[in-house]
Design a protein around this motif. Sequence first.
Motif, mmCIF file in Angstrom:
data_model
loop_
_atom_site.group_PDB
_atom_site.id
_atom_site.type_symbol
_atom_site.label_atom_id
_atom_site.label_comp_id
_atom_site.label_asym_id
_atom_site.label_seq_id
_atom_site.Cartn_x
_atom_site.Cartn_y
_atom_site.Cartn_z
ATOM 1 N N VAL A 79 -15.565 -3.720 30.471
ATOM 2 C CA VAL A 79 -15.564 -3.420 29.032
ATOM 3 C C VAL A 79 -14.479 -2.374 28.759
ATOM 4 C CG1 VAL A 79 -17.994 -3.899 28.496
ATOM 5 C CG2 VAL A 79 -17.356 -1.662 29.433
ATOM 6 N N GLU A 80 -14.099 -2.301 27.490
ATOM 7 C CA GLU A 80 -13.179 -1.227 27.108
ATOM 8 C C GLU A 80 -13.992 -0.079 26.561
ATOM 9 O OE1 GLU A 80 -10.229 -2.650 24.458
ATOM 10 O OE2 GLU A 80 -9.521 -4.133 25.917
ATOM 11 N N SER A 81 -13.435 1.123 26.698
ATOM 12 C CA SER A 81 -14.170 2.280 26.193
ATOM 13 C C SER A 81 -13.463 2.883 24.992
ATOM 14 C CB SER A 81 -14.321 3.337 27.279
ATOM 15 O OG SER A 81 -15.011 4.448 26.754
ATOM 16 N N LYS A 82 -14.281 3.354 24.044
ATOM 17 C CA LYS A 82 -13.706 4.055 22.901
ATOM 18 C C LYS A 82 -13.337 5.487 23.290
ATOM 19 C CE LYS A 82 -17.629 3.472 20.452
ATOM 20 N NZ LYS A 82 -18.917 3.711 19.778
ATOM 21 N N PHE A 83 -13.641 5.868 24.529
ATOM 22 C CA PHE A 83 -13.257 7.175 25.056
ATOM 23 C C PHE A 83 -12.660 6.910 26.442
ATOM 24 C CE2 PHE A 83 -14.367 11.327 27.077
ATOM 25 C CZ PHE A 83 -13.678 12.151 26.202
ATOM 26 N N ALA A 84 -11.357 6.723 26.479
ATOM 27 C CA ALA A 84 -10.710 6.219 27.696
ATOM 28 C C ALA A 84 -11.024 7.064 28.923
ATOM 29 C CB ALA A 84 -9.198 6.145 27.471
ATOM 30 N N SER A 85 -11.273 8.352 28.718
ATOM 31 C CA SER A 85 -11.555 9.227 29.874
ATOM 32 C C SER A 85 -12.892 8.900 30.528
ATOM 33 C CB SER A 85 -11.584 10.688 29.431
ATOM 34 O OG SER A 85 -10.534 10.953 28.558
ATOM 35 N N ALA A 86 -13.712 8.080 29.867
ATOM 36 C CA ALA A 86 -14.994 7.715 30.474
ATOM 37 C C ALA A 86 -14.824 6.624 31.522
ATOM 38 C CB ALA A 86 -15.959 7.234 29.398
ATOM 39 N N ILE A 87 -13.599 6.049 31.579
ATOM 40 C CA ILE A 87 -13.348 4.999 32.581
ATOM 41 C C ILE A 87 -13.030 5.668 33.919
ATOM 42 C CG2 ILE A 87 -11.846 3.051 33.202
ATOM 43 C CD1 ILE A 87 -13.255 2.268 30.722
ATOM 44 N N GLN A 147 -13.693 14.829 11.960
ATOM 45 C CA GLN A 147 -12.276 14.523 11.723
ATOM 46 C C GLN A 147 -11.407 15.740 12.031
ATOM 47 O OE1 GLN A 147 -11.751 12.820 7.867
ATOM 48 N NE2 GLN A 147 -9.552 12.604 8.156
ATOM 49 N N ARG A 148 -11.877 16.913 11.617
ATOM 50 C CA ARG A 148 -11.091 18.129 11.855
ATOM 51 C C ARG A 148 -10.965 18.403 13.358
ATOM 52 N NH1 ARG A 148 -13.694 22.811 8.757
ATOM 53 N NH2 ARG A 148 -12.001 24.003 9.688
ATOM 54 N N ILE A 149 -12.058 18.106 14.098
ATOM 55 C CA ILE A 149 -11.981 18.301 15.560
ATOM 56 C C ILE A 149 -10.910 17.362 16.115
ATOM 57 C CG2 ILE A 149 -13.232 17.996 17.753
ATOM 58 C CD1 ILE A 149 -15.787 18.889 16.241
ATOM 59 N N GLY A 150 -10.929 16.122 15.633
ATOM 60 C CA GLY A 150 -9.950 15.136 16.104
ATOM 61 C C GLY A 150 -8.516 15.538 15.771
ATOM 62 N N GLU A 151 -8.358 16.335 14.731
ATOM 63 C CA GLU A 151 -7.003 16.703 14.305
ATOM 64 C C GLU A 151 -6.442 17.922 15.044
ATOM 65 O OE1 GLU A 151 -7.612 14.822 9.849
ATOM 66 O OE2 GLU A 151 -7.617 17.013 10.095
ATOM 67 N N ILE A 152 -7.297 18.567 15.863
ATOM 68 C CA ILE A 152 -6.766 19.697 16.657
ATOM 69 C C ILE A 152 -5.677 19.126 17.567
ATOM 70 C CG2 ILE A 152 -7.325 21.440 18.424
ATOM 71 C CD1 ILE A 152 -10.204 21.443 17.312
ATOM 72 N N PRO A 153 -4.450 19.653 17.517
ATOM 73 C CA PRO A 153 -3.326 19.011 18.203
ATOM 74 C C PRO A 153 -3.562 18.744 19.692
ATOM 75 C CG PRO A 153 -2.558 20.787 16.788
ATOM 76 C CD PRO A 153 -4.035 20.828 16.740
ATOM 77 N N ALA A 154 -4.241 19.667 20.393
ATOM 78 C CA ALA A 154 -4.386 19.478 21.844
ATOM 79 C C ALA A 154 -5.415 18.398 22.193
ATOM 80 C CB ALA A 154 -4.792 20.797 22.490
ATOM 81 N N ILE A 155 -6.202 17.972 21.196
ATOM 82 C CA ILE A 155 -7.254 16.987 21.502
ATOM 83 C C ILE A 155 -6.678 15.569 21.436
ATOM 84 C CG2 ILE A 155 -9.414 15.982 20.644
ATOM 85 C CD1 ILE A 155 -10.455 18.768 20.305
ATOM 86 N N GLU A 156 -6.762 14.876 22.552
ATOM 87 C CA GLU A 156 -6.147 13.551 22.648
ATOM 88 C C GLU A 156 -7.102 12.442 22.225
ATOM 89 O OE1 GLU A 156 -4.922 13.722 26.700
ATOM 90 O OE2 GLU A 156 -3.157 14.922 26.230
ATOM 91 N N GLU A 157 -8.375 12.641 22.493
ATOM 92 C CA GLU A 157 -9.380 11.676 22.030
ATOM 93 C C GLU A 157 -10.722 12.384 22.019
ATOM 94 O OE1 GLU A 157 -10.269 8.409 24.589
ATOM 95 O OE2 GLU A 157 -10.197 9.592 26.420
ATOM 96 N N PHE A 158 -11.616 11.886 21.189
ATOM 97 C CA PHE A 158 -12.955 12.472 21.203
ATOM 98 C C PHE A 158 -13.953 11.419 20.733
ATOM 99 C CE2 PHE A 158 -14.699 13.356 16.972
ATOM 100 C CZ PHE A 158 -13.646 12.908 16.190
ATOM 101 N N VAL A 159 -15.234 11.656 21.091
ATOM 102 C CA VAL A 159 -16.276 10.717 20.686
ATOM 103 C C VAL A 159 -17.559 11.505 20.432
ATOM 104 C CG1 VAL A 159 -16.988 10.187 23.076
ATOM 105 C CG2 VAL A 159 -17.393 8.511 21.289
ATOM 106 N N PHE A 160 -18.303 11.080 19.424
ATOM 107 C CA PHE A 160 -19.595 11.712 19.126
ATOM 108 C C PHE A 160 -20.696 10.754 19.585
ATOM 109 C CE2 PHE A 160 -23.231 12.103 16.195
ATOM 110 C CZ PHE A 160 -23.599 13.407 16.497
ATOM 111 N N LEU A 161 -21.603 11.250 20.385
ATOM 112 C CA LEU A 161 -22.631 10.387 20.969
ATOM 113 C C LEU A 161 -24.029 10.902 20.622
ATOM 114 C CD1 LEU A 161 -21.004 10.295 24.514
ATOM 115 C CD2 LEU A 161 -20.894 8.455 22.821
ATOM 116 N N LYS A 162 -24.839 10.014 20.102
ATOM 117 C CA LYS A 162 -26.232 10.390 19.771
ATOM 118 C C LYS A 162 -27.119 10.119 20.971
ATOM 119 C CE LYS A 162 -26.679 9.611 14.866
ATOM 120 N NZ LYS A 162 -27.258 8.757 13.862
ATOM 121 N N LEU A 163 -27.998 11.031 21.282
ATOM 122 C CA LEU A 163 -28.864 10.793 22.444
ATOM 123 C C LEU A 163 -30.183 10.142 22.032
ATOM 124 C CD1 LEU A 163 -28.244 14.071 24.377
ATOM 125 C CD2 LEU A 163 -27.408 11.790 24.887
#
Length: 599
Positions: A484-492, A583-599
């Motif tokens: 599968v593909e991941s919406k958070f590539a670092s999880a691969i 969205q603001r977290i995603g716009e922090i320049p050093a952040i390359e990708e992020f995902v919000f996960l509900k438990l």
Amino acid sequence: MATSTTSLNVPSLNPKLSSSLSISSTPQFSVSSLNLRTHGRGTRRFIVLATAGLDAKPTVLVAEKLGAAGLDLLKEFANVDCSYNLSPEELNTKISLCDALIVRSGTKVSREVFESSGGRLKVVGRAGVGIDNVDLAAATEHGCLVVNAPTANTVAAAEHGIALLAAMARNVAQADASVKAGKWLRNKYVGVSLVGKTLAVMGFGKVGTEVARRAKGLGMHVIAHDPYAPADRARAIGVELVTFDEAIATADFISLHMPLTPTTSKMLNDETFGKMKKGVRIVNVARGGVIDEEALVRALDSGIVAQAALDVFTKEPPSPESKLVQHENVIVTPHLGASTVEAQEGVAIEIAEAVVGALKGELAATAVNAPMVPAEVLSELKPYVILAEKLGRLAVQLVTGGSGVKSVKVTYASARAPDDLDTRVLRAMITKGIIEPISSVFVNLVNADFAAKQRGVRITEERIVLDGSPEAPLESIQVQIANVESKFASAISDTGEIRVEGRVKDGVPHLTRVGSFEVDVSLEGSIILCRQVDQPGMIGKVGSILGQENVNVSFMSVGRIAPRKQAVMAIGVDDQPSKQSLQRIGEIPAIEEFVFLKL
Ligand SMILES: NC(=O)C1=CN([C@@H]2O[C@H](COP(=O)(O)OP(=O)(O)OC[C@H]3O[C@@H](n4cnc5c(N)ncnc54)[C@H](O)[C@@H]3O)[C@@H](O)[C@H]2O)C=CC1
Ligand SMILES: O=C(O)C(=O)COP(=O)(O)O
């Protein structure tokens, strides 16, 4: 009966676990506790199905006559509707108002019953042993637990088998009828002796064993056939286990005690009657369907079978014109095997306890369609059960589009020996975690494997046996989703699968790995995962965005490959941040990708 109740510390039991383990919830049930109950009986195998603190009484439909002691037990806890002789249509109509159904052998609990229940029916209690009248596959598909009362009528059934054996051999029924008809036929009703004869017990389970014991007391030579019975248990009471063919070919008497299943259906048929000793006598207190009844009539007519004594029939009641029932060498009773005062009281109590327990969320010792786990094992696994579900939930949320999950691999690392760790509950909860976010299906311990299969999700399990102290049942659980593909590539992971791993620390489940990154965040609330280039001030930047919105951060951890290289930051939050904050977290320049996960 000695019963002790251990209530687990309720607040420490995450409500999500409670709801996750409950059978389909109805507005009547609120989730508040998980009880582990230990019966004083020999076996101590249990499952957890539901957790319920009751706001209103559940309704139990008793569809066939049940002993008074069982009814009293039910009434203490539930509204009890005793409606006997319902037509299938009436049952289908009533069932949507019931949380539990109790039946004996006379009610067919078909697929339509489960479909008509609209998800409300949580437990079917079979007040007896044989569950061939319950559509188990349909029950499982609907997440409905089926329990039976497997022990209380064993002796009654065995005694009836012996009663029929002796009555048949001495023509008691026919002679009785003839005397009552004014005749005195002493020569016609000469019988055969039991002593020294060979009895083949087919099905050496609870009833078969008790029949064998009693037959030995009558001086019979007893052999048995049962593909699943241990030879030493038979040997211990002086019974030899033999093959099917040997049993039927050598027996003077055959007594049937196996359940009716697709394998045992019509086990006695033209072919097998043909292999029997001429003049054999047959007793059936198991199920009518294990004999091809037309073939039995032929075998009686030809003299292969000298006599038969039948308590059970393919169709009950049989037609009064049935050639079998009317055959002069056949004696019959109307399915009376379990019908003694003592057995019916015992069965009623056994099934009432099981049904009430299951409705309360206790552990069902007699579950027929769910894995049974000893209470002490379940208590030990409790935090791992929460971990398992949350890892499943996390992993599936990392999949792009959330669907297309076909291959899941679960790896358990433990210092315990493989046969010392029962992973069925964990697998069920991982399955629940994976399937519920992507479907409308309610998954519980009963239907987890079915739900996975239905969606074509293949779950494989692997054990890593670690060195060291096996005190804790598990070191870690890893869930991998392949292809599968991941919406958070670092999880691969480096091997190409989405990978999450967790551990239990001080009783609390933690996420400890995402892809190739080690993190450490407790699995409570929700989680934000960010990939960034490791640099000072990142935690502060994200923290302040969340702080502005009053979102409480419970945990933060950064896993990095090397200083100032790529890192994954895991942030545990108590509340759900707004879209704007994310969205603001995603716009922090050093952040390359992020995902919000509900438990
Ligand atoms: N007439 C009545 O009122 C009653 C009838 N029964 C019937 O008796 C059956 C047996 O009851 P229990 O002994 O309590 O059950 P049980 O589960 O203790 O024993 C059944 C045995 O049959 C064996 N078996 C399964 N497939 C077989 C096969 N192909 N060939 C030979 N043996 C096979 C099993 O290994 C098991 O040992 C029940 O399934 C029920 O249908 C039980 C109680 C009352
Ligand atoms: O327990 C069984 O399997 C039986 O056959 C007993 O049936 P009953 O409950 O008497 O209808």
